[in-house]
Design a protein around this motif. Structure first.
Motif, PDB file in Angstrom:
ATOM      1  N   SER A   1       0.847  -1.187   0.000  1.00  0.00           N
ATOM      2  CA  SER A   1       0.000   0.000   0.000  1.00  0.00           C
ATOM      3  C   SER A   1       0.884   1.240   0.000  1.00  0.00           C
ATOM      4  O   SER A   1       2.092   1.157   0.258  1.00  0.00           O
ATOM      5  CB  SER A   1      -0.904  -0.002   1.234  1.00  0.00           C
ATOM      6  N   LYS A   2       0.265   2.378  -0.285  1.00  0.00           N
ATOM      7  CA  LYS A   2       1.020   3.631  -0.290  1.00  0.00           C
ATOM      8  C   LYS A   2       1.590   3.923   1.090  1.00  0.00           C
ATOM      9  O   LYS A   2       2.716   4.409   1.224  1.00  0.00           O
ATOM     10  CB  LYS A   2       0.119   4.777  -0.741  1.00  0.00           C
ATOM     11  N   GLN A   3       0.776   3.626   2.115  1.00  0.00           N
ATOM     12  CA  GLN A   3       1.231   3.881   3.484  1.00  0.00           C
ATOM     13  C   GLN A   3       2.467   3.050   3.809  1.00  0.00           C
ATOM     14  O   GLN A   3       3.437   3.567   4.373  1.00  0.00           O
ATOM     15  CB  GLN A   3       0.112   3.557   4.491  1.00  0.00           C
ATOM     16  N   GLU A   4       2.423   1.775   3.438  1.00  0.00           N
ATOM     17  CA  GLU A   4       3.572   0.913   3.718  1.00  0.00           C
ATOM     18  C   GLU A   4       4.788   1.368   2.921  1.00  0.00           C
ATOM     19  O   GLU A   4       5.914   1.341   3.432  1.00  0.00           O
ATOM     20  CB  GLU A   4       3.245  -0.539   3.385  1.00  0.00           C
TER      21      GLU A   4
ATOM     22  N   ILE B   1       6.255   4.347   4.713  1.00  0.00           N
ATOM     23  CA  ILE B   1       6.842   3.970   6.001  1.00  0.00           C
ATOM     24  C   ILE B   1       8.174   3.270   5.803  1.00  0.00           C
ATOM     25  O   ILE B   1       9.170   3.592   6.465  1.00  0.00           O
ATOM     26  CB  ILE B   1       5.877   3.066   6.785  1.00  0.00           C
TER      27      ILE B   1
ATOM     28  N   VAL C   1       3.769  -0.502  10.368  1.00  0.00           N
ATOM     29  CA  VAL C   1       3.068  -0.730   9.105  1.00  0.00           C
ATOM     30  C   VAL C   1       1.697  -1.349   9.361  1.00  0.00           C
ATOM     31  O   VAL C   1       0.685  -0.933   8.787  1.00  0.00           O
ATOM     32  CB  VAL C   1       3.897  -1.637   8.167  1.00  0.00           C
TER      33      VAL C   1
ATOM     34  N   ILE D   1      -0.758   1.244  10.928  1.00  0.00           N
ATOM     35  CA  ILE D   1      -1.246   2.214   9.942  1.00  0.00           C
ATOM     36  C   ILE D   1      -2.229   1.554   8.976  1.00  0.00           C
ATOM     37  O   ILE D   1      -3.253   2.135   8.601  1.00  0.00           O
ATOM     38  CB  ILE D   1      -0.073   2.829   9.154  1.00  0.00           C
ATOM     39  N   SER D   2      -1.926   0.317   8.578  1.00  0.00           N
ATOM     40  CA  SER D   2      -2.773  -0.396   7.618  1.00  0.00           C
ATOM     41  C   SER D   2      -4.152  -0.704   8.199  1.00  0.00           C
ATOM     42  O   SER D   2      -5.151  -0.728   7.480  1.00  0.00           O
ATOM     43  CB  SER D   2      -2.110  -1.699   7.183  1.00  0.00           C
TER      44      SER D   2
ATOM     45  N   LYS E   1      -9.985   4.478   7.519  1.00  0.00           N
ATOM     46  CA  LYS E   1      -9.872   5.691   6.721  1.00  0.00           C
ATOM     47  C   LYS E   1     -11.043   6.617   7.025  1.00  0.00           C
ATOM     48  O   LYS E   1     -12.180   6.186   7.210  1.00  0.00           O
ATOM     49  CB  LYS E   1      -9.865   5.343   5.229  1.00  0.00           C
TER      50      LYS E   1
END
Length: 222
Positions: A4-7, A10, A205, A208-209, A213
């Motif tokens: 994902s973009k978040q991972e 990070i 990670v 956050i995942s 949202k």
């Protein structure tokens, strides 16, 4: 599995922050003036003999090592290996120029700086590795010999470090009690920091995942 973009952010953040911290640790061991790790003995020896900067020689040697790794593995290294090679050298030169990082005048101060530098170096190493973006040039070469030649990792690492230490010593690099301290302490600290930082990054990670949202209802906007 696609990240994902978040991972992605990070892990790249951990990678870049780890390189900065690792470079700071290297510079602290250099500034302590009690002897440095084998690879830094080589970089400093080359700096003494041929000029440029310590960071520049770290990059140049890194390019040479990545080329050998590529020939052995018959494939290009990960882009993280190139970033590691380039950024660590740049960060080393940056920290070397900071006026407040000065060599202590007494032995105890030098020893304290050396020990702090090793801890910071090990933490930075663990943090950048936890990003899983790519190993540094020296680790890439070690793994290449291990995978293609079937040699044990510890034997490859030992042979590499003895060789560069000897060459660096001949070039006038700083070999002293600190060289032994850094080499031994880093091995033990890395064994703790690498799994610790991996768990830390993986946990971050995962957190956050799993975070829900925020959904904005356009009807609520005036």
């Amino acid at each position: 599995m696609k990240k994902s973009k978040q991972e992605w952010f990070i892990r790249h953040g951990a990678f870049f922050l780890g390189l900065i911290i690792m470079a700071l640790g290297i510079v602290l061991t250099i500034k302590a003036d009690l002897g440095v790790a084998p690879w830094d003995v080589l970089h400093i020896g080359l700096y003494y003999q041929f000029g440029l900067t310590i960071g520049s020689w770290s990059i140049i040697i890194g390019i040479f090592i990545l080329a050998i790794s590529s020939l052995i593995m018959k494939s290009w290294p990960k882009y993280g290996s190139f970033l590691n090679m380039l950024l660590v050298g740049i960060f080393i030169d940056f920290f070397m120029l900071l006026p407040f990082l000065q060599t202590p005048s007494v032995f105890f101060g030098k020893l304290l700086m050396l020990l702090i530098g090793v801890v910071i170096l090990a933490f930075g190493m663990g943090l950048y590795i936890s990003g899983s973006i790519g190993a540094g040039p020296r680790d890439s070469l070690m793994l290449a010999f291990h995978l293609k030649m079937g040699w044990k990792v510890q034997n490859v690492r030992l042979c590499m470090e003895v060789m560069v230490l000897f060459i660096g010593f001949l070039l006038g690099g700083p070999v002293s009690i600190g060289t032994l301290i850094v080499t031994v302490a880093l091995s033990y600290l890395a064994g703790f920091m690498i799994p610790f930082c991996r768990k830390l990054t993986d946990r971050f990670v995962a957190t956050i995942s799993l975070r829900p949202k925020t959904i904005i209802n356009t009807k609520d906007i005036a």
